[in-house]
Write an enzyme that holds these catalytic residues in place. Sequence first.
Site, PDB file in Angstrom:
ATOM      1  N   ASP A 122      -7.527  39.929  33.939  1.00 31.83           N
ATOM      2  CA  ASP A 122      -6.443  40.518  33.148  1.00 31.83           C
ATOM      3  C   ASP A 122      -6.764  41.958  32.751  1.00 31.83           C
ATOM      4  OD1 ASP A 122      -5.692  37.923  33.389  1.00 31.83           O
ATOM      5  OD2 ASP A 122      -5.916  37.401  31.278  1.00 31.83           O
ATOM      6  N   GLU A 150      -5.658  31.607  40.877  1.00 30.64           N
ATOM      7  CA  GLU A 150      -5.691  31.250  39.445  1.00 30.64           C
ATOM      8  C   GLU A 150      -6.944  30.454  39.115  1.00 30.64           C
ATOM      9  OE1 GLU A 150      -3.997  33.099  37.279  1.00 30.64           O
ATOM     10  OE2 GLU A 150      -2.159  32.460  38.274  1.00 30.64           O
ATOM     11  N   THR A 163      -9.827  31.477  39.399  1.00 29.04           N
ATOM     12  CA  THR A 163     -10.871  31.782  40.383  1.00 29.04           C
ATOM     13  C   THR A 163     -11.773  32.901  39.880  1.00 29.04           C
ATOM     14  OG1 THR A 163      -9.287  33.258  41.417  1.00 29.04           O
ATOM     15  CG2 THR A 163      -9.540  31.098  42.428  1.00 29.04           C
ATOM     16  N   SER A 178      -0.745  38.461  29.625  1.00 26.20           N
ATOM     17  CA  SER A 178      -1.870  39.306  29.207  1.00 26.20           C
ATOM     18  C   SER A 178      -1.542  40.359  28.169  1.00 26.20           C
ATOM     19  CB  SER A 178      -2.516  39.983  30.413  1.00 26.20           C
ATOM     20  OG  SER A 178      -3.048  39.019  31.238  1.00 26.20           O
TER      21      SER A 178
HETATM   22  C1  GLA Z   1      -6.487  33.874  31.807  1.00 25.20           C
HETATM   23  C2  GLA Z   1      -7.833  34.595  31.810  1.00 25.20           C
HETATM   24  C3  GLA Z   1      -8.163  35.162  33.189  1.00 25.20           C
HETATM   25  C4  GLA Z   1      -7.994  34.109  34.275  1.00 25.20           C
HETATM   26  C5  GLA Z   1      -6.656  33.390  34.130  1.00 25.20           C
HETATM   27  C6  GLA Z   1      -6.506  32.255  35.098  1.00 25.20           C
HETATM   28  O1  GLA Z   1      -5.457  34.794  32.005  1.00 25.20           O
HETATM   29  O2  GLA Z   1      -7.863  35.619  30.858  1.00 25.20           O
HETATM   30  O3  GLA Z   1      -9.465  35.692  33.190  1.00 25.20           O
HETATM   31  O4  GLA Z   1      -9.046  33.198  34.259  1.00 25.20           O
HETATM   32  O5  GLA Z   1      -6.453  32.897  32.826  1.00 25.20           O
HETATM   33  O6  GLA Z   1      -6.480  32.707  36.401  1.00 25.20           O
END
Ligand code: GLA
Length: 385
Positions: free
Chosen positions: A172, A33, A35, A126
Site C-alpha cells: 500500500d 492479494e 502475497t 489504503s
Molecule cells: C493490506 C495490507 C497490504 C497487503 C494487503 C493484502 O492492504 O496493508 O500490505 O497485505 O492487505 O494484499
Amino acid sequence: MTVQELKTAFVAAYGQEAEAVYFAPGRVNLIGEHTDYNGGSVFPCALSFGTYLLLRKNGGKTVKFRSLNQPEVIELGLEQLTTPLDKVWVNYPLGVFAQFVKRGVEIKEGFDILIWGDVPNGAGLSSSASLEVVTAFALNDQLKTGYNRTVLAQIGQKAEHEFAFVMCGIMDQFAAANGAKDSAIHLNCDTLQFELVPVKLKGVKILISNTHSPHKLDSGAYNQRVSECKKAVEQLNTVRPLKYLAELTEAEFKSIESAITDPVAHKRARHVVGEVQSTSDAVKALKANDLVLFGKLMNPSHVSLRDDYEVTGPELDCMAEEAWKIDGVIGSRMTGGGFGGCTVSLVKDEAIDTFIAKVGAAYEAKIGIKPEFYIAEIGDGACKL
Ligand code: GLA
C-alpha cells in the site's frame, strides 16, 4: 474539497497561510492479494483520490495535527513524537514522525499541520497508507532528508507496524509513493524492484465496488494470517530451506505440501503460492492486451481468498458473485486486506450502468447496505502541489 478550499481552511485553523501542500494517493490492487508479506509480487495502481497535507513551520516546540475528517486536534511536544497514542487517527502521521526521529533526524522546530482525505475510510483502498506516505513525503521535503520513494514507503510501513500494530506488507505504501498515472505497478515485494505497466483498457473500465461493510481491516485477523504463513514456512523448512512461500512454484509446493501438518497454515500457503502464479500470469496478460485472460485470473483469486485464505465474508462474496453474473464483466474480485471493503472489477463500457444498477440492487437486497461504485482513475504517486 479543492486545494484552494484547503488553503482557506488552513488559514481558518491556524491564522496563517500554509507554506506547502502535499498529496499521496490511495490504491486499488488488481491482483496479488496477501502475497506482499510472503515475498511475492503485487499489481496495484495509485488512485486519483488520496490524502492532502498542508503545513507551516510554527517556530515553536510543538506539532499540531488537525484533520478535516476528524474531530480531535492534537498538539504534541517535540519530545512526544515517538510514542503511540491510544487508538486515534493521529497515530498514522505520528508514527511517521517517530520513524524520522528513530533514524536520527533532528526535528528542531514544530509544525502546524492540516490533513484532509477523500479515500473512503475502511474501504480497503489504503486511506491509512496514503496518510502515512503523504506525511513521510512532506517531512522528507521539509527536513531535507533526501530519502527516495522506496524508503518513504518503508517508513510508512514501519509506522503502520509500530503505531497501528498491523504487520502489513509494503504494497500500500509503495503504491502511494511510486504510483504513476495510467500504470499499474508490478512490484516484487522481496527485492522491491518494480516495473510500471501501462494500463490501456480499450472499452473497459476498472470499477471499484464499496461494500460499505462495517467490518474494518481487522488487525487481529490480518496479523493472524501473517503468522499462519510464517508457520507454513517453518514447517516447510523441515524439508526444504525457504524464506518465503512465494519462492515455491505450484509444482514445488505440491511436492512438499505434506510437510505442513497444520491444516489452516496449509490452506493459507496454498492460496499464496497460487496467487503468486496468477499475478505473474495476469501481468503477462495485461502486457499482451489479453484482458479476457486477465479477467479469468481475477475470479479464482477471489475464490481462493474466500475458501483458502478466508478473508472475504458475506459482503465481499455477494458483491463478487453478483458481478460475475453480469454480461460484460471480464473479472471481479475482492481487493486489499479483505474483511469488508471493496471489490475491483474489469467491466466493458457498455455494461457499467447495468452493473451498477443490478449488482447494487442485488447487494442491497441481500446484505441490507447501500453500496457505492467508483470508476477508478489511475493517478500519480506522492507529490508536492
Ligand atoms: C493490506 C495490507 C497490504 C497487503 C494487503 C493484502 O492492504 O496493508 O500490505 O497485505 O492487505 O494484499
